[in-house]
Scaffold this active site. Structure first.
Site, PDB file in Angstrom:
ATOM      1  N   ASP A   8       2.244  79.010  31.089  1.00  0.00           N
ATOM      2  CA  ASP A   8       0.891  79.278  31.541  1.00  0.00           C
ATOM      3  C   ASP A   8       0.150  80.017  30.424  1.00  0.00           C
ATOM      4  O   ASP A   8       0.658  80.125  29.302  1.00  0.00           O
ATOM      5  CB  ASP A   8       0.893  80.056  32.870  1.00  0.00           C
ATOM      6  CG  ASP A   8       1.401  81.489  32.748  1.00  0.00           C
ATOM      7  OD1 ASP A   8       1.758  81.932  31.633  1.00  0.00           O
ATOM      8  OD2 ASP A   8       1.449  82.172  33.787  1.00  0.00           O
ATOM      9  N   CYS A  67       6.039  82.427  31.495  1.00  0.00           N
ATOM     10  CA  CYS A  67       4.842  83.046  32.055  1.00  0.00           C
ATOM     11  C   CYS A  67       4.896  84.527  31.686  1.00  0.00           C
ATOM     12  O   CYS A  67       5.641  84.902  30.781  1.00  0.00           O
ATOM     13  CB  CYS A  67       4.739  82.814  33.563  1.00  0.00           C
ATOM     14  SG  CYS A  67       6.055  83.529  34.568  1.00  0.00           S
ATOM     15  N   THR A  69       6.184  87.189  33.267  1.00  0.00           N
ATOM     16  CA  THR A  69       7.495  87.798  33.516  1.00  0.00           C
ATOM     17  C   THR A  69       8.633  86.800  33.605  1.00  0.00           C
ATOM     18  O   THR A  69       9.792  87.179  33.547  1.00  0.00           O
ATOM     19  CB  THR A  69       7.495  88.592  34.838  1.00  0.00           C
ATOM     20  OG1 THR A  69       7.264  87.673  35.920  1.00  0.00           O
ATOM     21  CG2 THR A  69       6.450  89.699  34.829  1.00  0.00           C
ATOM     22  N   HIS A 100      28.048  81.250  33.831  1.00  0.00           N
ATOM     23  CA  HIS A 100      28.436  81.442  35.222  1.00  0.00           C
ATOM     24  C   HIS A 100      27.579  80.666  36.208  1.00  0.00           C
ATOM     25  O   HIS A 100      28.028  80.388  37.326  1.00  0.00           O
ATOM     26  CB  HIS A 100      28.393  82.921  35.590  1.00  0.00           C
ATOM     27  CG  HIS A 100      29.488  83.706  34.949  1.00  0.00           C
ATOM     28  ND1 HIS A 100      29.756  85.000  35.294  1.00  0.00           N
ATOM     29  CD2 HIS A 100      30.384  83.389  33.970  1.00  0.00           C
ATOM     30  CE1 HIS A 100      30.778  85.457  34.580  1.00  0.00           C
ATOM     31  NE2 HIS A 100      31.158  84.494  33.753  1.00  0.00           N
ATOM     32  N   HIS A 135      33.538  79.523  38.679  1.00  0.00           N
ATOM     33  CA  HIS A 135      32.092  79.400  38.491  1.00  0.00           C
ATOM     34  C   HIS A 135      31.606  78.016  38.904  1.00  0.00           C
ATOM     35  O   HIS A 135      30.574  77.887  39.555  1.00  0.00           O
ATOM     36  CB  HIS A 135      31.709  79.720  37.050  1.00  0.00           C
ATOM     37  CG  HIS A 135      32.160  81.084  36.641  1.00  0.00           C
ATOM     38  ND1 HIS A 135      31.680  82.225  37.233  1.00  0.00           N
ATOM     39  CD2 HIS A 135      33.074  81.486  35.730  1.00  0.00           C
ATOM     40  CE1 HIS A 135      32.265  83.277  36.702  1.00  0.00           C
ATOM     41  NE2 HIS A 135      33.116  82.862  35.784  1.00  0.00           N
TER      42      HIS A 135
END
Length: 151
Positions: A8, A67, A69, A100, A135
């Site tokens: 963004d 973006c 965060t 993982h 995993h």
């Protein structure tokens, strides 16, 4: 490997640096994000939709979303079947998200990391394979939940 990437308005500069790095690799890069010279504010779900659609449909092997965060992109991308998007904040989470959790979309926050760290996280994420055993079993359980709920 085919890699879709988008950002963004907050992530457009970091995306440009990451694309510059990725062009030095042997991967195919598909840029679906806002142009670096754009000054317009855009909505991150629109770009998460494009990249997650490409990964979910198998047209791209992996995706990178950026973006402010990384959180909003991750939330939106994880709505798609088969997508495992994770926000990465350091070298450890970059490695573990693949080892993982077998993430297929990397989400980065341009307001939480600098450009060099973003590139470092991409390098780690691209070079780390998913560990087998417990995993893989856990990822299969996530897939089973997804199939049960998305019928």
């Amino acid at each position: 490997m085919k890699i879709a990437i988008a950002a963004d308005h907050a992530g457009k500069e970091l995306k440009s640096y990451i694309i510059d790095f990725l062009t030095l690799t042997n991967n195919q890069i598909f840029d679906y994000g806002i142009a670096a010279d754009s000054t317009s504010s855009v909505d991150y779900p629109d770009y998460a939709d494009i990249v997650a659609s490409e990964v979910s449909a198998g047209r791209c092997d992996r995706g990178i979303l950026i973006c402010g965060t990384g959180i909003g992109m991750s939330i939106a991308a994880n709505k798609f079947p088969g997508v495992r998007a994770g926000v990465v904040t350091d070298e450890f989470t970059a490695r573990m998200s693949r080892a993982h959790n077998d993430t297929n979309i990397l989400c980065l926050g341009s307001r939480t990391i600098n450009y060099q760290r973003g590139i470092d996280f991409v390098k780690i994420w691209l070079s780390t394979e998913c560990e087998e055993g417990r995993h893989r079993n856990r990822i299969q359980k996530i897939t089973a939940i997804e199939k049960r709920l998305c019928q």
